[in-house]
Design a protein around this motif. Structure first.
Motif, short mmCIF file in Angstrom:
data_model
loop_
_atom_site.label_atom_id
_atom_site.label_comp_id
_atom_site.label_asym_id
_atom_site.label_seq_id
_atom_site.Cartn_x
_atom_site.Cartn_y
_atom_site.Cartn_z
N ARG A 270 -0.86 -8.44 0.54
CA ARG A 270 -2.21 -7.58 0.21
C ARG A 270 -0.88 -5.96 -0.42
O ARG A 270 -1.40 -5.29 -1.12
CB ARG A 270 -1.81 -6.90 1.62
CG ARG A 270 -3.13 -6.05 2.49
CD ARG A 270 -3.24 -5.95 2.71
NE ARG A 270 -4.13 -7.18 3.84
CZ ARG A 270 -4.92 -7.07 4.59
NH1 ARG A 270 -5.41 -5.69 4.80
NH2 ARG A 270 -5.47 -8.08 5.33
N GLN A 271 0.76 -6.43 -0.34
CA GLN A 271 1.38 -5.34 -0.54
C GLN A 271 1.28 -4.98 -1.97
O GLN A 271 1.10 -3.49 -2.80
CB GLN A 271 2.65 -5.26 0.16
CG GLN A 271 3.19 -4.94 1.15
CD GLN A 271 4.34 -6.05 2.20
OE1 GLN A 271 4.65 -6.49 1.54
NE2 GLN A 271 4.58 -4.89 2.92
N ILE B 233 -2.98 -2.20 -7.64
CA ILE B 233 -3.91 -0.79 -7.70
C ILE B 233 -3.15 -0.32 -8.98
O ILE B 233 -4.05 0.75 -10.15
CB ILE B 233 -4.62 -0.82 -6.91
CG1 ILE B 233 -5.03 -1.71 -6.16
CG2 ILE B 233 -4.89 0.19 -7.10
CD1 ILE B 233 -6.21 -1.99 -6.47
N LEU C 260 -0.83 -5.87 -4.29
CA LEU C 260 -2.07 -5.75 -4.82
C LEU C 260 -1.89 -3.96 -4.35
O LEU C 260 -2.68 -3.31 -5.58
CB LEU C 260 -3.51 -5.90 -3.76
CG LEU C 260 -4.64 -6.10 -3.69
CD1 LEU C 260 -5.02 -5.99 -5.42
CD2 LEU C 260 -5.96 -6.18 -3.40
N ARG C 261 -1.75 -3.56 -3.08
CA ARG C 261 -1.67 -1.98 -3.08
C ARG C 261 -0.67 -1.09 -3.84
O ARG C 261 -1.19 -0.05 -4.34
CB ARG C 261 -1.82 -2.14 -1.38
CG ARG C 261 -1.46 -0.84 -1.20
CD ARG C 261 -2.74 0.22 -0.50
NE ARG C 261 -2.34 1.53 0.05
CZ ARG C 261 -2.01 3.16 -1.32
NH1 ARG C 261 -0.88 2.45 -2.78
NH2 ARG C 261 -1.68 3.85 -0.38
N TYR C 262 0.08 -1.73 -3.74
CA TYR C 262 1.95 -0.81 -4.18
C TYR C 262 2.29 -1.46 -5.67
O TYR C 262 2.23 -0.32 -6.50
CB TYR C 262 3.40 -0.99 -3.40
CG TYR C 262 2.03 -0.13 -2.24
CD1 TYR C 262 2.08 1.35 -1.89
CD2 TYR C 262 2.55 -1.27 -1.33
CE1 TYR C 262 2.38 1.31 -0.10
CE2 TYR C 262 1.91 -0.60 0.37
CZ TYR C 262 1.88 0.59 1.13
OH TYR C 262 1.92 0.73 1.91
#
Lengths: 284, 381
Positions: free
Chosen positions: B275-276, B283, B278-280
């Motif tokens: 998740r991290q 994306i 993907l987010r940082y």
């Protein structure tokens, strides 16, 4: 790298993919199934993927010309003829212009290219009335000329070809030119054969575009069967102008036949479709 | 990349078109040869079909339509003659859309409101779903990758009219409601239901056409502006998200495959969660593509026409009217071409303004790029 994803993660990924695949494909399967159903069966067991009883009535209505209001063979002929002419013309004219904009040095080239980019930014919805006005002004309203002529060059196709020629080294053509070949000869015998991948992509985009074209035909013709294509004919059938009632099997069969040629092209030349999508061809 | 390797095997000596070589000999003689000699003439000759066709059927017609939008042309007289049925009326057609009480303004404002809600729903949905599909299809361990990619992309290449026909059957012919019945839900009468989704939410908390909603904006009450997309419009929203996600998915896949693997690996070594990452990591790195998808989405959605034409033409109760469809109807059914053309130009202006605003909002100050400036490579694998 993350080859060693956890089993749970794999399971969730596959689960999500399969779910999406069902959502994306089910409509096509129900469409095929319904085209072999009777009207009553289509209404009573809409979700069933198996026709009961099996009925070829929708197909025979379309091809047998039994129903006067559905001039299906004429639509089919118009679609084929128009898509073929537009595709051949587009591939030729787009690559000519794309080559000139990429390679030939002539006065006004920068201006033509800037104008091309500006034209590409004009939303299609703003062009319906303008096209009608010009076609009317030229006295070609409700003719094949009006249906075909405005489509034989398209800005996006020229742009794709220019981008392609920009990416090809110039040395081979220069050798040909040194040997005394003319510009057109060099273009035709040396450049075009090298451009095969881009030409295939352009062919596909042009065929798909002209086969699926709707609003242009809508505004430049009266909408009589004589000048209807599969797409405009289907639209008048579906939107109820032909007084066809619900008749879902008939409508879905006509829609299926409209989809098949592009589908065949898609499944046989998929990688070129994908290239096309990534080169800026996007559906409106 | 295969383009280049194919290009390395040119067919220099293909023996066709001897005619071309003969005329070229003549031409060379006339222009005195020289490597760059006739390029000026040939250049213009090569672009002449482009210039002629786009000039004749695009540039000049837009000028003609701008003129017609300043007249009250009714379709029968000569639109440029200025006589009866084609009189010059100045900006009346435009001002009527915004300031004159009447059916035209009511319809136009309703179409703007419908399309506003439609855009608000479609653009985020198609962006999120296409990105999700791309990430799923791009999973490293995945088998049958090309099957899934094909399945998701296929709806994008089919005719919008044919697909609309299928959705008419799915929602109007009882398929969706048949499935809902299986789980004990009674589905709505989709294409005849003009209730707005936001209104339904308000109703659920006991608010129905309250006094604060009576204020009027351009002749349409605040309460009406807040209706949300009608149930009928939701079908078109679902349809369009379903058909466009595949195309945008391909764009995301192409940009995901352009990402350097090392960055992702380094982040993984640092013990980040998926998740991290993907987010940082992911994306932020595909931001240009997100921007492209949002922009193309915004441009495309404001023009919705084909689907409306097939799925009821504005019914029920005008809740599926779009300005593009209204402009068509006003011209070709009501024979008010001036008013119809004015509507089309207003949509044109809305699209330009919105994409500029979006561009300004979404781009970092030091990272401004032209819209089509970044060359995207073809998706492989």
């Amino acid at each position: 790298m993350t080859k060693n994803a956890s089993p749970l993660r794999r399971f969730l990924t596959y689960g999500a993919l399969v779910l999406f695949a069902v959502v994306f494909l089910y409509p096509f399967f129900i469409q095929i199934a319904t085209s072999f159903k009777s009207d009553a069966d289509a209404a009573n067991s809409a979700i069933s993927l198996i026709p009961n009883p099996f009925s070829g009535q929708a197909w025979s209505t379309l091809f047998g010309g039994g129903s006067k209001s559905v001039a299906f063979p004429t639509w089919l002929k118009n679609s084929v003829v128009i898509a073929l002419i537009v595709t051949v013309a587009r591939v030729f004219f787009d690559s000519l212009a794309g080559y000139a904009l990429s390679r030939l040095r002539f006065k006004g080239r920068g201006f033509v290219f800037a104008a091309l980019l500006a034209v590409m930014a004009v939303p299609g919805v703003a062009l319906l009335i303008p096209k009608f006005l010009m076609v009317n002004y030229l006295g070609i309203y409700d003719t094949y000329t009006a249906m075909i002529l405005p489509l034989i060059v398209d800005a996006a196709g020229v742009f794709i070809m220019k981008q392609f020629f920009d990416s090809v080294p110039v040395s081979i053509e220069e050798a040909a030119r040194m040997d005394g070949a003319s510009i057109f000869r060099t273009f035709w015998s040396v450049v075009l054969p090298m451009a095969r991948p881009a030409l295939i992509t352009l062919t596909i985009l042009s065929f798909q575009g002209s086969w699926n074209e709707f609003s242009h035909f809508l505004v430049v013709t009266k909408g009589t069967p004589e000048h209807q294509t599969l797409v405009t004919g289907l639209a008048s059938l579906t939107s109820g102008q032909l007084g066809a009632g619900t008749q879902y099997p008939l409508k879905l069969t006509a829609a299926l036949l409209t989809t098949i040629p592009v589908a065949v092209l898609f499944f046989s030349l998929q990688r070129y479709f994908i290239r096309g999508a990534n080169e800026g061809g996007v559906k409106g | 990349m295969s383009d280049i390797s194919d290009a390395a095997v040119p067919a220099v000596d293909r023996p066709h078109d001897s005619r071309a070589s003969r005329t070229s000999a003549r031409r060379t003689a006339r222009f005195g040869g020289g490597l760059r000699g006739p390029e000026g003439i040939m250049g213009w000759l090569f672009v002449s079909p482009l210039v002629l066709i786009l000039g004749l059927f695009l540039v000049i017609p837009i000028a003609m339509a701008l003129w017609v939008s300043l007249t009250n042309w009714n379709g029968s007289a000569n639109p440029f003659g200025g006589g009866q049925g084609a009189e010059f009326v100045g900006i009346k057609n435009y001002s009527d859309l915004f300031f004159k009480d009447g059916l035209t303004r009511a319809n136009f404002m309703q179409s703007i409101s419908n399309t506003f809600w439609y855009v608000i729903a479609v653009v985020p949905l198609q962006t999120v779903i296409s990105l999700a599909l791309a990430l799923l299809v791009n999973a490293k361990f995945l088998k049958a990758r090309s099957f899934f990619r094909t399945a998701f992309y296929f709806p994008s290449v089919t005719s919008s009219i044919a697909i609309s026909t299928v959705f008419l059957f799915l929602f109007g012919g009882g398929v969706i409601n048949g499935f809902l019945k299986l789980i004990g839900v009674t589905g709505p009468n989709w294409f005849n239901d003009d209730r707005g989704l936001v209104h339904l939410l308000f109703n659920a908390v006991g608010v129905d056409n309250p006094s604060w909603g009576k204020a009027e904006i351009f002749g349409r009450s605040l309460w009406d502006w807040l209706s949300g997309p009608s149930v009928a419009m939701s079908v078109i929203i679902i349809l369009v998200v379903w058909t466009t996600s595949g195309t945008f998915m391909l764009m995301f896949i192409a940009s995901l495959q352009d990402l350097p693997v090392e960055v992702d690996e380094a982040a993984a070594l640092d013990g980040t969660t998926n998740r991290q990452r993907l987010r940082y990591v992911t994306i932020p790195m595909i931001k240009p593509t997100i921007f492209l998808v949002l922009t193309l989405g915004l441009i495309g959605t404001w023009q919705v026409f084909d689907q409306i034409y097939v799925m009821g033409g504005g019914n029920p109760n005008g809740t599926t009217l779009s300005p593009a469809y209204l402009s068509y109807k006003q011209s070709f059914a009501n024979f008010k071409y001036g008013s119809g053309a004015a509507m089309a130009f207003v949509v044109f202006a809305i699209i330009i303004v919105l994409t500029s605003v979006q561009r300004w909002v979404l781009t970092d100050k030091d990272d401004r790029k032209p819209l089509f400036g970044r060359r995207r490579k073809g998706a492989s694998a």
